[in-house]
Design a protein around this motif. Structure first.
Motif, PDB file in Angstrom:
ATOM      1  N   TYR A  42       0.840  -1.210   0.000  1.00 50.03           N
ATOM      2  CA  TYR A  42       0.000   0.000   0.000  1.00 50.03           C
ATOM      3  C   TYR A  42       0.868   1.251   0.000  1.00 50.03           C
ATOM      4  CZ  TYR A  42      -2.967   3.626   2.078  1.00 50.03           C
ATOM      5  OH  TYR A  42      -3.625   4.808   2.350  1.00 50.03           O
ATOM      6  N   ILE A  43       1.922   1.257   0.812  1.00 48.97           N
ATOM      7  CA  ILE A  43       2.817   2.424   0.872  1.00 48.97           C
ATOM      8  C   ILE A  43       3.541   2.609  -0.458  1.00 48.97           C
ATOM      9  CG2 ILE A  43       4.912   3.324   1.974  1.00 48.97           C
ATOM     10  CD1 ILE A  43       3.981   1.974   4.570  1.00 48.97           C
ATOM     11  N   ARG A  46       1.127   3.928  -3.100  1.00 52.06           N
ATOM     12  CA  ARG A  46       0.848   5.350  -2.818  1.00 52.06           C
ATOM     13  C   ARG A  46       2.044   6.225  -3.189  1.00 52.06           C
ATOM     14  NH1 ARG A  46      -0.464   6.823   3.297  1.00 52.06           N
ATOM     15  NH2 ARG A  46       1.794   6.432   3.399  1.00 52.06           N
ATOM     16  N   GLU A  47       3.262   5.704  -2.954  1.00 54.71           N
ATOM     17  CA  GLU A  47       4.473   6.445  -3.290  1.00 54.71           C
ATOM     18  C   GLU A  47       4.599   6.614  -4.797  1.00 54.71           C
ATOM     19  OE1 GLU A  47       7.968   8.538  -2.424  1.00 54.71           O
ATOM     20  OE2 GLU A  47       6.326   7.881  -1.111  1.00 54.71           O
ATOM     21  N   THR A  49       2.270   6.950  -6.901  1.00 57.60           N
ATOM     22  CA  THR A  49       1.244   7.844  -7.468  1.00 57.60           C
ATOM     23  C   THR A  49       1.610   9.309  -7.331  1.00 57.60           C
ATOM     24  OG1 THR A  49       0.041   7.826  -5.369  1.00 57.60           O
ATOM     25  CG2 THR A  49      -0.600   6.184  -7.048  1.00 57.60           C
ATOM     26  N   ILE A 157      -8.128   3.291   7.531  1.00 53.61           N
ATOM     27  CA  ILE A 157      -8.174   3.799   6.163  1.00 53.61           C
ATOM     28  C   ILE A 157      -9.531   4.414   5.860  1.00 53.61           C
ATOM     29  CG2 ILE A 157      -8.036   3.148   3.728  1.00 53.61           C
ATOM     30  CD1 ILE A 157      -5.348   3.191   5.166  1.00 53.61           C
ATOM     31  N   CYS A 268     -14.928   5.472  -5.435  1.00 54.44           N
ATOM     32  CA  CYS A 268     -13.765   6.029  -6.153  1.00 54.44           C
ATOM     33  C   CYS A 268     -14.223   6.911  -7.324  1.00 54.44           C
ATOM     34  CB  CYS A 268     -12.874   4.909  -6.677  1.00 54.44           C
ATOM     35  SG  CYS A 268     -11.879   4.093  -5.413  1.00 54.44           S
ATOM     36  N   ALA A 274      -9.925   7.163  -2.245  1.00 55.19           N
ATOM     37  CA  ALA A 274      -8.745   7.154  -3.110  1.00 55.19           C
ATOM     38  C   ALA A 274      -8.550   5.770  -3.704  1.00 55.19           C
ATOM     39  CB  ALA A 274      -7.506   7.546  -2.306  1.00 55.19           C
ATOM     40  N   VAL A 276      -5.913   4.070  -4.267  1.00 50.79           N
ATOM     41  CA  VAL A 276      -4.958   3.258  -3.518  1.00 50.79           C
ATOM     42  C   VAL A 276      -5.594   2.704  -2.244  1.00 50.79           C
ATOM     43  CG1 VAL A 276      -3.970   5.219  -2.226  1.00 50.79           C
ATOM     44  CG2 VAL A 276      -2.592   3.158  -2.636  1.00 50.79           C
ATOM     45  N   ASP A 277      -6.497   3.466  -1.632  1.00 51.82           N
ATOM     46  CA  ASP A 277      -7.216   2.975  -0.450  1.00 51.82           C
ATOM     47  C   ASP A 277      -8.174   1.842  -0.836  1.00 51.82           C
ATOM     48  OD1 ASP A 277      -5.871   4.823   1.041  1.00 51.82           O
ATOM     49  OD2 ASP A 277      -7.517   6.276   1.079  1.00 51.82           O
TER      50      ASP A 277
END
Length: 580
Positions: A42-43, A46-47, A49, A157, A268, A274, A276-277
């Protein structure tokens, strides 16, 4: 390991000690490690994006995920090894505890519990509990931890998506409740079916010679075949009752993505969530609900193992012979001890009294014979004298000390018993002989077997004293087994000897050899002989005549012929049968 109360699952877990806590803690940490790679993914997504991507962070995440996976597998190994170690240790101590309990149980306990019943309890039920605890602890710890941690992650989240992920759980649990509401009773019935099959199989094996002699086939042994056939409809009925609820439960547990995926996509699209969430929700949502399947399976196993605990507790709660406190051995009577019955009464369960006010003393260095018609209570006297039973009223003393106040091991050192039903263990001739005196040397063994008229036939065996004799000495004749038991008693060299109709089933040749062995065995000892054939005791120093549980005559052979009608009748019976 001290077990002083009825067995319960909480007690079993306590008895596992630190292995329980090690197994549980490592299972919890390994479960958390399951979610770490998902969180790292997940991190990373997100990074990726954002406009400025930190490759160093990406590499660090990959290393962290790899370490988390290694740590997870290492902790799983530690958890399962600890659980198995604790469960195996517990099983070992349970078997010791139960065998000690059986050693102090009165003979009446064994009249209502067959050997196959007890064998299944001590072997099968303890093995089932061991396997259950070894797998139950890590599975339950993991199944409880994963939904809590996963749900906490989704709540962090997006609380709405966390609610959607568990929306189907109440319906799934209702289906499972419908399936399991009778699980305890079903587990009890299944345990009874298994126990019944074990009994019938054991009975069939013991009676195989009779079955073959009558030309019966396996399916004609009606009790066994019917018992086995009865299991099939039970299983079919069990499946019909539980299949729908169990299938619905599993389908609902694996279906939460049906709600999470479209609802997350809709949010979404409208900018409420989001992407990614949403991806994290798709990965974590199944993790929250699927462990409940393992948890429910573990609980159903627990219901089945409750039947095993109930059967184990029948042994744990069985009445025990009284055991005295520690006594100074120097204060115990020694030498040639007199066995005394004083107003002794006994009954089996609620039946008519087997013995009533029986009183007599054995003679030092003499032969005391107990005679009487069948069912008079002769064998019960022998069982009471050796504490296989404890009397209801009265007192039995050895050397002036109540036998219930003798330490069990010391009491059995003073008594040797040769029964009409000889039991030999599945081992060699020498191993069976040394049961009477483990520290005996070969010369002492040979002296005992020569006195028992057994040395010659032992030497004729393929490997002599090292010849395996099979379970219960099946490779020996009845007379040979009896002479081995006499040799074992000779080797023990106890001051009091009890003979329970030792020649009852012997043929003429073996009877003569057994009589010779018994004569050697009686030399220099106090002897209590339960006699089936009066001709073997006409020279006894004292004869006790028992009829309907009461002593009706006492004296020597000639005296009893004059003043004891019961003894006269017994003697006339053998004269009429030509046995004199």
């Amino acid at each position: 390991m001290n077990i002083s109360e009825p067995l319960r699952f909480i007690l079993l877990i306590k008895l596992m000690g630190k292995t329980f806590w090690i197994s549980t803690l490592t299972a919890i940490i390994s479960t958390i490690m399951t979610l770490v790679p998902i969180w790292i993914l997940y991190i990373m997504v997100r990074e990726l994006t954002i406009a400025t991507v930190s490759l160093e962070l990406i590499y660090s995440c990959l290393v962290a995920a790899f370490i988390a996976m290694l740590l997870r597998w290492g902790l799983i190994v530690i958890s399962h090894v600890s659980a198995h170690h604790g469960a195996l240790k517990l099983a070992y101590h349970l078997k010791l505890h139960l065998t000690n309990k059986l050693g102090l149980a009165p003979l009446s306990f064994f009249s209502s519990h067959t050997a196959s019943d007890l064998r299944k309890v001590i072997n099968d039920d303890i093995a089932a509990l061991e396997a259950f605890l070894a797998h139950f602890l890590p599975d339950v710890a993991s199944a409880l931890t994963l939904p809590i941690v996963g749900l906490s992650l989704l709540l962090y989240i997006d609380a709405q998506m966390a609610f959607v992920a568990i929306l189907l759980l109440p319906i799934a649990f209702c289906c499972q409740w419908l399936s399991m509401r009778h699980s305890a009773e079903q587990a009890r019935q299944w345990g009874e079916l298994q126990l019944n099959i074990a009994q019938k199989v054991s009975e069939y094996i013991r009676g195989i010679a009779v079955i073959k002699s009558f030309g019966l086939r396996t399916d004609s042994f009606r009790q066994l075949s019917q018992t086995i056939r009865n299991v099939a409809p039970w299983i079919e009925n069990y499946c019909k009752k539980n299949m729908f609820g169990w299938n619905c439960f599993n389908c609902l547990l694996s279906s939460n993505l049906i709600l999470v995926a479209p609802i997350g996509a809709w949010r979404c699209f409208h900018g409420d969530l989001a992407p990614v969430d949403w991806l994290l929700c798709l990965l974590v949502a199944p993790v929250i609900v699927q462990p409940f399947s393992r948890l429910v399976f573990a609980l159903s196993e627990q219901a089945q193992r409750q039947g095993s605990l109930d059967r184990l507790n029948q042994i744990v709660n069985a009445s025990q012979m009284t055991v005295p406190d520690v006594i100074d051995q120097a204060s115990l009577p020694m030498g040639n001890l007199v066995l005394s019955f004083s107003s002794v009464s006994y009954r089996y369960d609620q039946q008519k009294p087997t013995l009533q006010e029986v009183t007599f003393n054995t003679l030092p260095h003499g032969l005391t014979a107990i005679v009487g018609p069948s069912g008079a209570g002769k064998t019960t006297i022998a069982r009471l004298a050796t504490r296989l039973l404890d009397c209801d009223r009265g007192e039995i003393t050895l050397g002036g000390l109540n036998i219930q106040n003798w330490p069990i091991e010391e009491l059995f050192k003073q008594i040797s018993m040769v029964s009409q039903n000889v039991y030999l263990f599945n081992g060699t001739v020498m191993e069976n002989l040394l049961l009477g005196r483990p520290d005996a040397n070969i010369d002492q063994v040979i002296t005992a077997t020569q006195a028992a008229c057994a040395h010659e036939f032992i030497l004729s065996l393929p490997q002599g004293y090292d010849t395996p004799i099979g379970e219960n000495g099946t490779r020996l004749s009845g007379g040979e087994r009896q002479r081995l038991s006499i040799a074992r008693a000779l080797l023990r060299d106890a001051p009091l000897l009890i003979l329970d109709e030792a020649t009852a089933y012997a043929d003429s040749e073996n009877e003569w050899l057994i009589q010779q062995a018994i004569a050697n065995l009686c030399n220099g000892r106090s002897v209590l002989m339960i006699a089936h054939r009066l001709k073997t005791i006409i020279h006894a120093d004292q004869i006790i005549v028992v009829e309907q549980g009461k002593v009706v005559g006492q004296g020597r052979h000639d005296e009893l012929l004059l003043n004891c009608p019961c003894y006269c009748q017994l003697w006339q019976d053998i004269e009429l049968n030509g046995e004199k």
